[in-house]
Enzyme design. Structure first.
Site, PDB file in Angstrom:
ATOM      1  N   PHE A 272      -1.563  -0.667 -10.201  1.00  0.00           N
ATOM      2  CA  PHE A 272      -1.955  -1.875 -10.030  1.00  0.00           C
ATOM      3  C   PHE A 272      -3.770  -2.620 -10.318  1.00  0.00           C
ATOM      4  O   PHE A 272      -4.079  -3.730  -9.645  1.00  0.00           O
ATOM      5  CB  PHE A 272      -2.102  -1.446  -7.956  1.00  0.00           C
TER       6      PHE A 272
ATOM      7  N   LYS B 164       0.524  -1.265  -0.336  1.00  0.00           N
ATOM      8  CA  LYS B 164      -0.068   0.099  -0.251  1.00  0.00           C
ATOM      9  C   LYS B 164       1.166   1.627   0.246  1.00  0.00           C
ATOM     10  O   LYS B 164       1.034   1.854   1.138  1.00  0.00           O
ATOM     11  CB  LYS B 164      -1.229   0.489   1.411  1.00  0.00           C
TER      12      LYS B 164
HETATM   13  P1  AMP Z   1      -7.464   4.385   2.447  1.00  0.00           P
HETATM   14  O1  AMP Z   1      -6.792   5.599   1.530  1.00  0.00           O
HETATM   15  O2  AMP Z   1      -7.103   4.766   3.298  1.00  0.00           O
HETATM   16  O3  AMP Z   1      -8.292   4.227   1.935  1.00  0.00           O
HETATM   17  O4  AMP Z   1      -6.150   3.075   1.507  1.00  0.00           O
HETATM   18  C1  AMP Z   1      -7.100   2.983  -0.231  1.00  0.00           C
HETATM   19  C2  AMP Z   1      -6.383   4.228  -0.481  1.00  0.00           C
HETATM   20  O5  AMP Z   1      -4.466   3.512  -1.131  1.00  0.00           O
HETATM   21  C3  AMP Z   1      -5.703   4.418  -2.116  1.00  0.00           C
HETATM   22  O6  AMP Z   1      -7.375   4.904  -2.566  1.00  0.00           O
HETATM   23  C4  AMP Z   1      -5.625   4.542  -3.111  1.00  0.00           C
HETATM   24  O7  AMP Z   1      -5.722   5.776  -3.133  1.00  0.00           O
HETATM   25  C5  AMP Z   1      -3.890   3.971  -1.810  1.00  0.00           C
HETATM   26  N1  AMP Z   1      -3.422   2.154  -3.048  1.00  0.00           N
HETATM   27  C6  AMP Z   1      -1.913   2.626  -1.895  1.00  0.00           C
HETATM   28  N2  AMP Z   1      -1.483   1.899  -3.381  1.00  0.00           N
HETATM   29  C7  AMP Z   1      -2.538   0.571  -3.838  1.00  0.00           C
HETATM   30  C8  AMP Z   1      -2.480  -0.367  -4.121  1.00  0.00           C
HETATM   31  N3  AMP Z   1      -1.754  -1.529  -4.299  1.00  0.00           N
HETATM   32  N4  AMP Z   1      -3.836  -0.750  -4.297  1.00  0.00           N
HETATM   33  C9  AMP Z   1      -4.840  -0.366  -4.358  1.00  0.00           C
HETATM   34  N5  AMP Z   1      -4.989   0.675  -3.795  1.00  0.00           N
HETATM   35  C10 AMP Z   1      -3.386   0.841  -2.999  1.00  0.00           C
END
Ligand code: AMP
Length: 561
Positions: A346, A256
């Site tokens: 991704f 992530k």
């Molecule tokens: P959150 O912002 O905490 O809801 O986490 C989801 C976000 O993580 C997504 O909207 C992306 O911006 C980010 N992200 C980072 N790496 C990845 C990945 N490998 N796959 C999907 N999302 C990712």
């Protein structure tokens, strides 16, 4: 042709209706009586939008400019109008009160006084288009003139809604949910297909017209199109990796990355980039556009990625640095040198004319890998498919060591579900859970901070009514420099002021950490945050992503265990 007055009369009824079922009926009635040409306009208008959220067009009228236009139309000073705004707390009522105070001697305004307007819905929309298209030198004067034109022609029933539309805050309580149900009711189509159409096209106006003209079948044919952003698939929190393995059996794990989401659209040699809010950010990121042109070997494609700003040691720079790049409107090349970005792809949703969203992730991944030439700053995110806890724990630790946020655990058999925060994408992060809350108000500071907004009032959303419910205030975790930046950011979203208290249009989210959630009678949600602290401004997230009352309640319950 439907008059704008008719539209306003219906809005007034909706505004005075409490239950969402009754509101849906009224909105549905409105959708049935307007012409097909007017339908997309009213679909956006009822939600307080002039253009679809993804469109490059924006009205660009802040409260200051609107007060100026009202002042010019009425002859009252801005100061006098600000006093009215303070009293009423609503820009619509302020516009009505202000223009009612005009002297009858002002001949041009006689139509307002005599309520003889024959503005059509289309006229108002065209004027707003002119307002949006006024850019560059002299644009402020030109926007004011267009607003004056509308105010001069409008009747007492219309003025308030014109003012509210100008700042895109209708205040009649109609959100996406009600519009979705109203489209289904008006044109006798399935709610699920309306929802699906909206997630794919991000445009309720288009969905409404499609439903009206072709029913369920036409809605089913709505698909992904290059140049029209798709709602992003989102992730849920998983408490630990074991639970994710238990739920999914086998998982596709990726880092992530600590960056910001980018949706990439490529058609021939043309590349368009959208932020997480699905705003067009292409012009701010010329380096990525060049890199994508080189790396993506496809005639047409829609890709999902995380942009990361890497420092000289290869570690990700703070998230706010990336947003500086995303927001930049001028001198973009210099900024690109200061804060170079790397793309980690991704997912892929569309390739050479084929919609891929219904394919399983593992199949989409094959297409993704097949169309990318690795280059200096464009990569396909490394992915491991396994059910082995030790491999995943190891990967998680590696990601953290490299300065990233944790890992994503995805169901390899799942489709790409636009706009869904389902169980097919899980995220595991080490930090204490935070809440993403929307800012609904603030206080002007005192002493050396009088010109800064601080102490921000926060709200979560009631999923049943769609209303924002206050849940506390945050004043800590904000540096002086950030205070100045935030004041600038919020200035254009101020709706009204009373003494030192400011009401802010719900638009920007704060990620807030806290010690504990307590029950409280002081806030509408029934909860308050103990020792809240701003973690970061989530102006990459849209207001629909605000945490719900359910989540606050759930966090309250789990902390008590
Ligand atoms: P959150 O912002 O905490 O809801 O986490 C989801 C976000 O993580 C997504 O909207 C992306 O911006 C980010 N992200 C980072 N790496 C990845 C990945 N490998 N796959 C999907 N999302 C990712």
């Amino acid at each position: 042709m439907t008059t704008f007055k008719k539209f306003c009369k219906i809005c007034k009824v909706i505004e005075e209706t409490a239950g969402s079922l009754d509101m849906t009926s009224q909105v549905s009635e409105l959708f049935s009586i307007v012409s097909t040409e007017e339908l997309p306009i009213v679909t956006h208008f009822v939600m307080g939008e002039v253009f679809p959220a993804w469109s490059d067009e924006e009205v660009g009228v802040g409260i200051g400019l609107l007060l100026n236009a009202l002042s010019k139309s009425s002859g009252l000073s801005v100061k006098q109008i600000e006093d009215i705004l303070r009293e009423t707390g609503d820009i619509g009522k302020t516009a009505v009160n202000t223009l009612s105070k005009m002297s009858k001697g002002q001949a041009t305004f006689s139509s307002f006084l005599e309520s003889q307007s024959e503005l059509s819905i289309r006229d108002v929309f065209e004027r707003f288009k002119n307002i949006a298209h006024a850019t560059g030198k002299g644009s402020q004067t030109s926007k004011i003139k267009h607003l004056q034109y509308l105010f001069n022609l409008a009747s007492v029933e219309e003025v308030g809604y014109i003012a509210r539309l100008a700042i895109e805050d209708m205040r009649i309580g109609v959100g996406e949910g009600i519009v979705r149900d109203a489209i289904a009711k008006a044109f006798n189509v399935s709610v699920e297909l309306v929802e699906r159409g909206y997630m794919l096209t991000n445009d309720m106006g288009l969905v409404a017209v499609t439903a009206k003209e072709g029913g369920d079948e036409a809605l089913l044919r709505l698909g992904v199109e290059v140049g029209r952003p798709i709602k992003l698939m989102l992730a849920q929190v998983t408490p630990n990796i074991e639970t994710a393995i238990k739920d999914m059996g086998i998982v596709a794990a990726e880092w992530k990355f600590d960056g910001a989401r980018v949706q990439i659209h490529k058609k021939k040699n043309e590349v368009t980039l959208y932020s997480r809010r699905l705003e067009n950010i292409t012009n701010s990121l010329p380096d990525l556009v060049t890199a994508i042109k080189k790396a993506v070997k496809a005639d047409s494609a829609i890709l999902d990625a995380e942009a990361v700003a890497i420092d000289e040691n290869g570690r990700p720079k703070p998230f706010q640095e990336i947003l500086k790049r995303f927001r930049r409107k001028y001198d973009v090349q210099t900024k690109a040198k200061h804060i170079p970005l790397t793309l980690n792809l991704f997912d892929i949703m569309y390739l050479n004319g084929e919609n891929l969203i219904d394919l399983p992730l593992k199949k989409r991944r094959e297409f993704l890998v097949s169309c990318i030439d690795y280059s200096e700053n464009v990569y396909v995110a490394n992915q491991v498919i396994t059910s082995d806890l030790s491999i995943l724990t190891d990967m998680y630790e590696q990601a953290l060591k490299a300065g990233h946020e944790g890992i994503m655990l995805k169901n390899p058999d799942s489709p790409y579900s636009p706009g869904k925060r389902g169980k097919n994408w899980l995220k595991k992060k080490p930090v204490m859970e935070t809440l993403d809350l929307v800012v609904i108000g603030a206080e002007w500071g005192y002493g050396r901070r009088t010109s800064f907004l601080g102490s921000y009032a926060l709200a979560c959303r009631d999923p049943e009514t769609g209303r924002f419910l206050s849940v506390g205030k945050v004043a800590t975790g904000i540096s002086d420099e950030q205070l100045a930046e935030l004041t600038e950011l919020f200035r254009e979203h101020i709706i009204s002021e009373s003494g030192t208290t400011v009401e802010i249009r719900p638009y920007i989210l704060f990620e807030v950490a806290f010690e504990e959630i307590q029950k409280s009678k002081n806030y509408e949600s029934g909860y308050a945050l103990r020792f809240p602290r701003l973690v970061r401004v989530r102006d990459d997230k849209s207001v629909e992503e605000v945490d719900t009352l359910e989540r606050v309640e759930e966090m309250y319950r789990t902390q008590r265990k």
